[in-house]
Motif scaffolding. Structure first.
Motif, mmCIF file in Angstrom:
data_model
loop_
_atom_site.group_PDB
_atom_site.id
_atom_site.type_symbol
_atom_site.label_atom_id
_atom_site.label_comp_id
_atom_site.label_asym_id
_atom_site.label_seq_id
_atom_site.Cartn_x
_atom_site.Cartn_y
_atom_site.Cartn_z
ATOM 1 N N HIS A 297 0.837 -1.200 0.000
ATOM 2 C CA HIS A 297 0.000 0.000 0.000
ATOM 3 C C HIS A 297 0.874 1.252 0.000
ATOM 4 O O HIS A 297 0.632 2.205 -0.731
ATOM 5 C CB HIS A 297 -0.906 -0.030 1.228
ATOM 6 N N LEU A 298 1.914 1.160 0.861
ATOM 7 C CA LEU A 298 2.832 2.301 0.951
ATOM 8 C C LEU A 298 3.492 2.599 -0.396
ATOM 9 O O LEU A 298 3.557 3.743 -0.849
ATOM 10 C CB LEU A 298 3.932 1.984 1.960
ATOM 11 N N GLU A 304 1.917 6.846 -6.438
ATOM 12 C CA GLU A 304 0.898 7.834 -6.811
ATOM 13 C C GLU A 304 1.400 9.253 -6.578
ATOM 14 O O GLU A 304 1.304 10.137 -7.431
ATOM 15 C CB GLU A 304 -0.364 7.633 -5.966
ATOM 16 N N ARG A 305 1.983 9.435 -5.373
ATOM 17 C CA ARG A 305 2.468 10.780 -5.041
ATOM 18 C C ARG A 305 3.573 11.218 -6.006
ATOM 19 O O ARG A 305 3.627 12.359 -6.441
ATOM 20 C CB ARG A 305 3.046 10.813 -3.613
ATOM 21 N N THR A 306 4.485 10.250 -6.301
ATOM 22 C CA THR A 306 5.578 10.594 -7.212
ATOM 23 C C THR A 306 5.026 11.029 -8.555
ATOM 24 O O THR A 306 5.465 12.022 -9.145
ATOM 25 C CB THR A 306 6.512 9.379 -7.413
ATOM 26 N N ALA A 308 2.095 12.267 -9.106
ATOM 27 C CA ALA A 308 1.470 13.589 -8.959
ATOM 28 C C ALA A 308 2.527 14.678 -8.968
ATOM 29 O O ALA A 308 2.379 15.725 -9.610
ATOM 30 C CB ALA A 308 0.663 13.638 -7.670
ATOM 31 N N LEU A 309 3.638 14.375 -8.246
ATOM 32 C CA LEU A 309 4.727 15.364 -8.183
ATOM 33 C C LEU A 309 5.313 15.627 -9.565
ATOM 34 O O LEU A 309 5.597 16.759 -9.946
ATOM 35 C CB LEU A 309 5.828 14.858 -7.265
ATOM 36 N N LEU A 310 5.479 14.496 -10.301
ATOM 37 C CA LEU A 310 6.032 14.640 -11.648
ATOM 38 C C LEU A 310 5.138 15.514 -12.511
ATOM 39 O O LEU A 310 5.602 16.384 -13.240
ATOM 40 C CB LEU A 310 6.192 13.254 -12.294
ATOM 41 N N ARG A 311 3.796 15.209 -12.374
ATOM 42 C CA ARG A 311 2.841 16.014 -13.163
ATOM 43 C C ARG A 311 2.965 17.485 -12.781
ATOM 44 O O ARG A 311 3.020 18.371 -13.634
ATOM 45 C CB ARG A 311 1.412 15.521 -12.903
#
Ligand code: ADP
Length: 849
Positions: A297-298, A304-306, A308-311
């Motif tokens: 999950h982690l 997912e966060r990465t 989002a950050l990339l976007r």
């Protein structure tokens, strides 16, 4: 779950009470020993043997237990070591007695022999007791140094006692004592077991005990199995023995039953342990699976966060690119705007200047002057906005060149002098004598700061003075620290507004802009410029009394620098009088004269001046020169001059008038009044020193010394030519009709012969066929621009190719100068230009015919 809880509880109980076990064991051991000794002393059989018919504890055994108790209670201290050694020796001595069949007499030391004993040596402790004492004594000796050995010895001692104990329980006499030797008493065996436990718990987390206190599976298993293994076989044995004694079965049958029940119970224990281990393993696996799920999950969340950050980064990069493009577009727009606005402004200002030079009615002149000054204000605002935008676009740079700081400051004074004169404010420069003159820096930008600060000072001052002070604040390898202050006696700034001053578009209050005009950009630009030059800027002010704006810069000295002020030999020792009602102006002039070696006095009014002059006459040390300020209350400078000249006795004093507002025809009036010269305030130091030297050394009767005569004299001595109309042939390449007319008119006024073309091709063609002394080239023109035209002309052979070309451009962006020079031009003036700029270009570049 319950079992694991039990194991954990047991562990925590063991851990919590671990420290107490040795102490309790010590107490029991000592009590046991003492009780038996009392029994021996009182000959009380009950105290010696607990139960009738059992072996009694010997007196020396009791002493041994007292010593064991001491060793346990004081473990680690010398008493404990002595006690342990005593016990070991007691055990060893008895063993020696047994093995060597000799009586060392230790048995009778305390008490007589046991009358009830049937043993060979009734007072001697059993062989197994002696062995236990030896092992346990050694275990205690080593308890702090070798834990493993100590634990093994204690376990061995305990095992010997356990055998005796089991013997008692099962009625196996041979386990209690060997053959004819005394057996180990029951309470002796129990005492040894207690002492052994005490020894093991002295170091409950090390040696053999480590596994028992382990928080992991090994510890749990041992804690669970050990009690069962200790209790179970004994219980089975007791039960089976009882059955045998009751005659239910014989010995063989008893043994078989014991064997089977052991097999069954041990198998049960093993099976249960396996079961427990299996369950633990399942739980462990479940926990691992849970952990893996959490990890997965982690990982998913991180991914997912990465993403989002990339976007976000991509968006940011896009936004940055757009912003950069916008900034580029903005700066290009600015450059175009600057060009587009400056070109017509050039026309307006220039033409207005020309218009003002013609015959006009007073009303027309008034209107033209208003147009002229409005156009100049508009240009100032445009320049401010342009400068600020250039700074924000990072396009403004500092271009250090060698320059003369004094000349720079005097230029500023000259520029603001008309305004000061108009407002009747004394504009004074005080340039420290310690201060060198030539530095490497950007004179244009320094001048811009000074003009801004001094311009503001004049703007916000109604009467009094504006003093520009240039001070030397030390020097090191990095350069000289220059501190410039602009002090005024104007409206001042309230304390609470001082902090806002250097913010964009900030004015002290909105009424300021209504009353004095201004955009609130000047100080921001000054601050940015000083920062760009690595300096600082600030202000001190008192509302109603005036302000002092200051800035400081560290500039390297120009290595080619001329030496600092050298006192003029011609002036040294000459007595001079400075007459001025303004104390600041008086002080500065006096300081200046003193620096050149003059002996200087001052007078604050005409009356005082006359007194001083007479007094000097009486002393026989006349003032050779007097500087009179034109504008003074009561008796002004001209009246004072006339008075002085009217007195024959004062004729040795040459008079120089300092005026701030010269008008047409003033010269004649001053000459008639008897002045040797007049200078316009603020007077550049070079002018003042030359004027003094001229009036003192070689006065030409009837000829006034003025800034013009001084300039002419300087030019003549420098170039050896007289300043006549230039007569230069100049080609002007310019497409804008207004500018064509303006430049032609200005050049014609300088005595030049002018030809105009409106594109680059025509310029090249003309240059090929006529020998011009100078070409003024606009950069942006149709067909062929100024850069291409210059390049084409430079390719021409001979005189045509080497004609001086000066760019005239409205582009004032960074890099334009370099671009012009790179294209082969000799110099650059930016539109709108002042007449002085044009004159400088003509003088510097015009090839003389
Ligand atoms: P501007 O003068 O164009 O309004 P500046 O940035 O030069 O813009 O000055 C900002 C404000 O600071 C002025 O409007 C005025 O209120 C105040 N100020 C600047 N110099 C002085 C001064 N010498 N005396 C009093 N107030 C001043």
């Amino acid at each position: 779950m319950a079992t694991s809880l039990d194991s954990a509880t047991l562990r925590s109980v063991l851990a919590r009470h671990a420290q107490r076990v040795p102490r309790v064991a010590a107490l029991i051991s000592m009590l046991l020993g003492c009780t038996v000794l009392v029994g021996w002393a009182l000959d009380a059989q009950g105290l010696k043997m607990i139960l009738p018919g059992l072996s009694s504890m010997k007196a020396n055994t009791a002493v041994g237990f007292v010593l064991l108790g001491l060793a346990l209670a004081f473990s680690g201290r010398p008493v404990a070591r002595c006690a342990s050694v005593g016990v070991t020796l007691l055990g060893l001595a008895t063993l020696v007695e047994y093995t060597s069949a000799r009586n060392l007499g230790i048995d009778q030391i305390l008490f007589a022999e046991d009358p009830w004993s049937e043993a060979t040596f009734p007072g001697r402790m059993g062989l197994n007791t002696a062995l236990s004492f030896t092992l346990v004594g050694m275990a205690l000796l080593l308890s702090r140094r070798a834990t493993w050995t100590s634990h093994l010895l204690a376990l061995a001692g305990g095992l010997v006692a356990l055998m005796a104990g089991v013997g008692y329980v099962l009625g196996a006499q041979s386990l209690i004592g060997f053959a004819s030797h005394t057996g180990m008493a029951l309470h002796t065996a129990l005492g040894f077991l207690v002492v052994c436990a005490g020894i093991l718990w002295l170091q409950p987390r090390a040696g053999a005990m480590a596994v028992l206190s382990s928080p992991f599976a090994d510890g749990a298993l041992v804690r669970r199995l050990l009690p069962v293994m200790l209790v179970l076989p004994l219980s089975i044995a007791i039960v089976l023995l009882m059955g045998q004694q009751l005659g239910w079965y014989g010995m063989e049958m008893g043994l078989a039953l014991y064997c089977v029940s052991q097999m069954v119970t041990l198998s049960m224990v093993v099976w249960l342990s396996g079961l427990w281990l299996g369950r633990t393993d399942v739980r462990r696996r479940e926990a691992e699976q849970q952990q893996q799920a959490v990890l997965a999950h982690l990982e998913e969340t991180v991914a997912e966060r990465t993403a989002a950050l990339l976007r976000q980064t991509e968006h940011l990069a896009l936004a940055r690119d757009q912003a950069e493009a916008a900034t580029r577009a903005k700066s290009e727009f600015l450059s175009t705007m600057s060009h587009e606005i400056r070109t017509p402004m050039n026309g307006v200002i220039g033409m207005c200047g020309l218009l003002l030079d013609t015959e006009l009615t007073p009303v027309q002149r008034d209107y033209a002057e208003i147009v002229h000054s409005s156009a100049i204000s508009l240009l100032t605002i445009l320049n401010d906005i342009l400068d600020l935008s250039k700074m924000e676009a990072g396009k403004l740079s500092i271009e250090p060149i060698p320059f003369d700081l004094l000349v720079c400051a005097e230029d500023v004074l000259g520029m603001l002098a008309p305004k000061a004169a108009e407002k009747e404010i004394d504009l004074v420069l005080q340039y420290s004598t310690q201060m060198p003159r030539r530095f490497i820096g950007d004179p244009g930008r320094i001048r811009q700061i000074l003009v801004n600060l001094a311009g503001n000072a004049l703007k916000f001052t109604a009467k009094g003075h504006v003093l520009i002070r240039v001070d030397f604040r030390g020097a090191d390898d990095a350069g000289t620290l220059i501190h410039v202050e602009v002090e005024d006696t104007g409206i001042g700034i309230p304390d609470d507004k001082l902090g806002r001053l250097f913010q964009q578009f900030s004015q002290v209050d909105s009424s300021t802009s209504r009353e004095y005009g201004g955009t609130g950009l000047g100080l921001v630009i000054c601050e940015r410029l000083t920062e760009m030059m690595g300096g600082q800027i600030g202000v001190r002010s008192e509302a109603g009394r005036g302000s002092t704006f200051w800035f400081s810069l560290r500039l390297p000295l120009d290595p080619e620098a001329a030496p600092r002020w050298s006192p003029k030999a011609r002036l040294s020792g000459v007595r001079a009088l400075v007459v001025d009602d303004n104390p600041v102006a008086r002080h500065v002039s006096r300081q200046q004269l003193a620096n050149w070696g003059l002996r200087c006095d001052e007078a604050a009014s005409g009356e005082v001046a006359l007194e001083r002059l007479h007094e000097a006459r009486r002393q026989g040390d006349v003032y050779r020169v007097a500087l009179l300020d034109a504008r003074m209350p009561e008796m002004d400078g001209i009246a004072l001059g006339q008075k002085i000249r009217a007195e024959e006795s004062l004729s040795d004093t040459a008079l120089i008038l300092l005026t701030s507002a010269p008008r047409q025809g003033d010269g004649q009036q001053f000459a008639a009044a008897g002045f040797a010269g007049y200078l316009v305030k603020p007077v550049p130091s070079a002018d003042l020193v030359e004027a003094l030297a001229t009036v003192l050394d070689a006065p030409v009767p009837g000829r006034l010394v003025t800034r013009y005569t001084l300039a002419e004299a300087r030019l003549e001595s420098a170039a050896g030519v007289s300043v006549e109309p230039l007569g230069l042939r100049v080609l002007v390449a310019e497409d804008n009709r207004v500018n064509q007319r303006l430049v032609s008119r200005l050049l014609e006024k300088q005595g030049c012969l002018v030809e105009v073309v409106d594109n680059g091709n025509a310029a090249v063609e003309k240059a090929r066929h006529f020998a011009y002394d100078l070409i003024l080239m606009d950069c942006q023109m149709p067909q062929m621009d100024g850069f291409q035209a210059t390049a084409a002309i430079r390719r021409e052979p001979g005189l045509a190719g080497s004609v001086p070309i000066v760019a005239m451009t409205a582009n004032a962006m960074q890099g334009d100068r370099e671009k012009c020079l790179a294209a082969g031009m000799n110099d650059y003036i930016s539109k709108p230009f002042a007449v002085q700029d044009l004159k400088r270009v003509l003088e510097q570049w015009g090839r003389r015919p």
